[in-house]
Every structure is written in structure tokens, then in C-alpha cells.
Design an enzyme around this catalytic site. Structure first.
Site, PDB file in Angstrom:
ATOM      1  N   MET A   1      13.476 -80.962 -84.218  1.00 39.18           N
ATOM      2  CA  MET A   1      14.278 -82.150 -84.512  1.00 39.18           C
ATOM      3  C   MET A   1      15.696 -81.974 -83.971  1.00 39.18           C
ATOM      4  SD  MET A   1      12.819 -83.774 -87.931  1.00 39.18           S
ATOM      5  CE  MET A   1      13.717 -82.804 -89.100  1.00 39.18           C
TER       6      MET A   1
ATOM      7  N   HIS B   1      15.468 -71.546 -83.104  1.00 40.70           N
ATOM      8  CA  HIS B   1      14.649 -72.364 -82.201  1.00 40.70           C
ATOM      9  C   HIS B   1      14.432 -71.625 -80.876  1.00 40.70           C
ATOM     10  CE1 HIS B   1      16.370 -75.820 -84.675  1.00 40.70           C
ATOM     11  NE2 HIS B   1      15.076 -76.049 -84.733  1.00 40.70           N
TER      12      HIS B   1
HETATM   13  P1  AMP Z   1      13.079 -78.136 -87.008  1.00 39.93           P
HETATM   14  O1  AMP Z   1      13.913 -78.564 -85.842  1.00 39.93           O
HETATM   15  O2  AMP Z   1      13.890 -77.710 -88.190  1.00 39.93           O
HETATM   16  O3  AMP Z   1      12.005 -79.134 -87.341  1.00 39.93           O
HETATM   17  O4  AMP Z   1      12.325 -76.816 -86.562  1.00 39.93           O
HETATM   18  C1  AMP Z   1      11.570 -76.775 -85.379  1.00 39.93           C
HETATM   19  C2  AMP Z   1      10.743 -75.511 -85.374  1.00 39.93           C
HETATM   20  O5  AMP Z   1      11.606 -74.376 -85.403  1.00 39.93           O
HETATM   21  C3  AMP Z   1       9.834 -75.367 -86.602  1.00 39.93           C
HETATM   22  O6  AMP Z   1       8.554 -74.878 -86.187  1.00 39.93           O
HETATM   23  C4  AMP Z   1      10.559 -74.381 -87.456  1.00 39.93           C
HETATM   24  O7  AMP Z   1       9.708 -73.646 -88.321  1.00 39.93           O
HETATM   25  C5  AMP Z   1      11.179 -73.474 -86.400  1.00 39.93           C
HETATM   26  N1  AMP Z   1      12.301 -72.730 -86.939  1.00 39.93           N
HETATM   27  C6  AMP Z   1      13.327 -73.222 -87.689  1.00 39.93           C
HETATM   28  N2  AMP Z   1      14.162 -72.236 -88.068  1.00 39.93           N
HETATM   29  C7  AMP Z   1      13.645 -71.092 -87.553  1.00 39.93           C
HETATM   30  C8  AMP Z   1      14.038 -69.717 -87.617  1.00 39.93           C
HETATM   31  N3  AMP Z   1      15.133 -69.346 -88.292  1.00 39.93           N
HETATM   32  N4  AMP Z   1      13.276 -68.788 -86.973  1.00 39.93           N
HETATM   33  C9  AMP Z   1      12.160 -69.189 -86.279  1.00 39.93           C
HETATM   34  N5  AMP Z   1      11.733 -70.452 -86.202  1.00 39.93           N
HETATM   35  C10 AMP Z   1      12.451 -71.403 -86.832  1.00 39.93           C
END
Ligand code: AMP
Length: 281
Positions: free
Chosen positions: A29, A36
Site C-alpha cells: 500500500m 518492504h
Molecule cells: P503493506 O504496505 O503494509 O500492506 O505491506 C506490504 C507487504 O509488506 C506485506 O506483505 C507486509 O507483510 C510486508 N511487510 C510490512 N512490514 C514488513 C516488515 N517489517 N518486514 C517484512 N515485510 C513487511
């Protein structure tokens, strides 16, 4: 490169597939951070080209204020991704590209994995997540899709989603990237002051304490010790702390020897909601 229309993306993907390239998808997102990037780099261990979608999905927010406050910074995100790996395709669809006229969540039957914790405290959230991922998989048609263990319930849900919808995508989980104080990297950390970032490290301390206690104490003893820990820290408000087997994600009262367990936390610092989890055995 940046692609924002489905037809341009699909042409590009077809061409890459014709050249036998393995395509990975990392849905995000935006408001990208090191966590990320570690997920994208993890995906490059399995794929030739990684598509990173940036799409703030309206149907997964159960609170419209949260949707409005969600940080958006496309230029910075794009530069981060391309300087990290210039082969990356950054896909930035509009709401219309993903949903057409019908911006609403489908009803899925994901079973017990969505009944507790995030599923309980964020009503409707997982149907929104399932809906957008089903659509993104259908548009991008990746060979593999990558999700962070940081959102462990979501990772299990995506595995279930591809089973239910029979989409030919391999779902792979990637370890959580943490700051030096243990706090999991998150887009929501942008809303914290440096002092709050320090205070929020309590979340990881609590998870680590649960892991240390896991073999010698009952789940109830672990839970009450974590509740005590949070009561001593006024800035953080614990929403839930649960211990659950990874197979069912149903919070457990007692341990069974043959199961894998994780501890799960959601906590507020002011109005910023943070979640994290850790494998216990
Ligand atoms: P989001 O943009 O928050 O929807 O996250 C996108 C992807 O990044 C999702 O698969 C999350 O689980 C992953 N993600 C978010 N924070 C972390 C982190 N600290 N370490 C690894 N992956 C992450």
C-alpha cells in the site's frame, strides 16, 4: 519502470513470460520502508522480475479516518524501488483499474484463521484484503507472490485464498525486518515521534519475553506476565496478546506438543495501531 494501466502491464508480463522469466508480485500500500525492500529483495531470490503494486485498498479499511490518514508518497516510493533494483516493475493502478465500478468486498469463507485477533478487531478487513488480492493476482498473473510474516494472519489468509479461488500462484512468506530496538518496520511508524519509537519497542520485548517463557510456563501465565508488562507502560495500550497455533490461528489456552505456536500482539500508541508476532517454538 512505472506502469499504471492493466493493458500495458499485461503486455509487459506476457513478453517476459514468453522469454521464460519468472514473475513475482509484492503487493503493497506504499509508504515504503526497509521492511518492504527486504521483502522485494527476498522475492528476487526466487524470481527474474518483481512487480511491486502500490495500491491503498479502500475495501480493507474498517475505519474511514484510517484510510484518509494512510501515508502516501509515490515519488519517494518509486525512487526507493528503482534504486533498490532497476528491473522492478512498479504497478500503480487506479481504483477503477482494480475494481471497475464495484468498489466492494466479496464475502469469503476463510474459516478459523480469520475469526480471532485481526479478524475480530478489524471487522471486514480480511474480506477486503482477499478481494483486492484475488483481483491483483488475476490482473498480474504472477508465478509467485510474496507476503511478510509481519502480517502473519494475512499470510495464512492468502494461502487459503489461492486454494479457494484456485489461482495458480505460489504464496511465499518472508521474515519480518526490525529496527535495531526490535520494533517491526511499518508504514505506521512514520506517525511516531522518536520517543514513541523507543517506547513502542516494548511490543518486541513482550514477544521475546513470551518466547523465553514458552517452554516453562503455561499460556495463562505468559499472558498475565505480558499484561503486567504493558500496565507498567502508560504510553502503550494493549489491544490483544494471544498465543495461537499457526495451523488454526485460534488463540490457545493449553499447549499441544506437536504444534507450532506464535505470539500475536496489537497495541496502540496514541491513535497509531501497531501489530507484530513471533514464532515461539
Ligand atoms: P503493506 O504496505 O503494509 O500492506 O505491506 C506490504 C507487504 O509488506 C506485506 O506483505 C507486509 O507483510 C510486508 N511487510 C510490512 N512490514 C514488513 C516488515 N517489517 N518486514 C517484512 N515485510 C513487511
Amino acid at each position: 519502470m512505472n506502469i499504471s494501466t492493466n493493458t500495458a502491464l499485461q503486455e509487459q508480463i506476457q513478453d517476459l513470460k514468453a522469454h521464460k522469466k519468472i514473475i513475482g508480485l509484492v503487493p503493497t500500500m506504499g509508504a515504503l520502508h526497509e521492511g518492504h525492500l527486504s521483502l522485494v529483495n527476498f522475492a528476487y531470490q526466487y524470481c527474474d522480475v518483481v512487480v511491486v503494486s502500490i495500491f491503498v485498498n479502500p475495501t480493507q479499511f474498517n475505519n474511514s479516518g484510517d484510510l484518509e490518514k494512510y501515508p502516501r508518497n509515490f515519488e519517494k516510493d518509486y525512487q526507493l524501488l528503482i534504486s533498490n533494483n532497476p528491473k522492478t516493475i512498479v504497478y500503480t493502478p487506479s481504483i477503477n483499474h482494480v475494481y471497475g465500478e464495484d468498489v466492494k468486498a466479496e464475502d469469503f469463507d476463510f474459516g478459523s484463521i480469520v475469526s480471532y485477533m485481526e479478524g475480530q478487531y478489524r471487522q471486514g478487513h480480511f474480506n477486503g484484503v482477499g478481494t483486492v488480492l484475488k483481483r491483483l493476482f488475476a490482473i498480474v498473473k504472477p508465478h509467485k507472490a510474496f507476503f511478510g510474516e509481519k502480517d502473519f494472519q494475512q499470510l495464512q489468509l492468502v494461502k487459503k485464498l489461492v486454494e479457494i479461488t484456485q489461482q495458480p500462484v505460489e504464496v511465499i512468506g518472508s521474515p519480518t525486518l526490525r529496527m535495531s530496538n526490535g520494533l517491526a518496520e511499518s508504514s505506521r511508524n512514520y506517525r511516531l515521534t522518536p520517543a514513541e519509537v523507543e517506547e513502542a519497542s516494548l511490543i518486541y520485548k513482550a514477544l521475546s519475553q513470551a518466547k523465553t517463557m514458552f517452554n516453562d510456563f503455561s499460556i495463562n501465565e505468559i499472558k498475565s506476565s505480558i499484561q503486567d508488562l504493558f500496565e507498567d507502560h502508560q504510553l502503550l495500550e494493549l489491544e490483544y496478546f494471544e498465543v495461537a497455533p499457526t495451523s488454526t490461528l485460534i488463540p490457545a489456552q493449553t499447549k499441544k506438543t506437536h504444534l507450532n505456536y506464535r505470539a500475536f500482539i496489537a497495541a496502540y500508541i496514541r491513535d497509531v495501531r501497531l501489530i507484530d508476532n513471533l514464532a515461539l517454538n
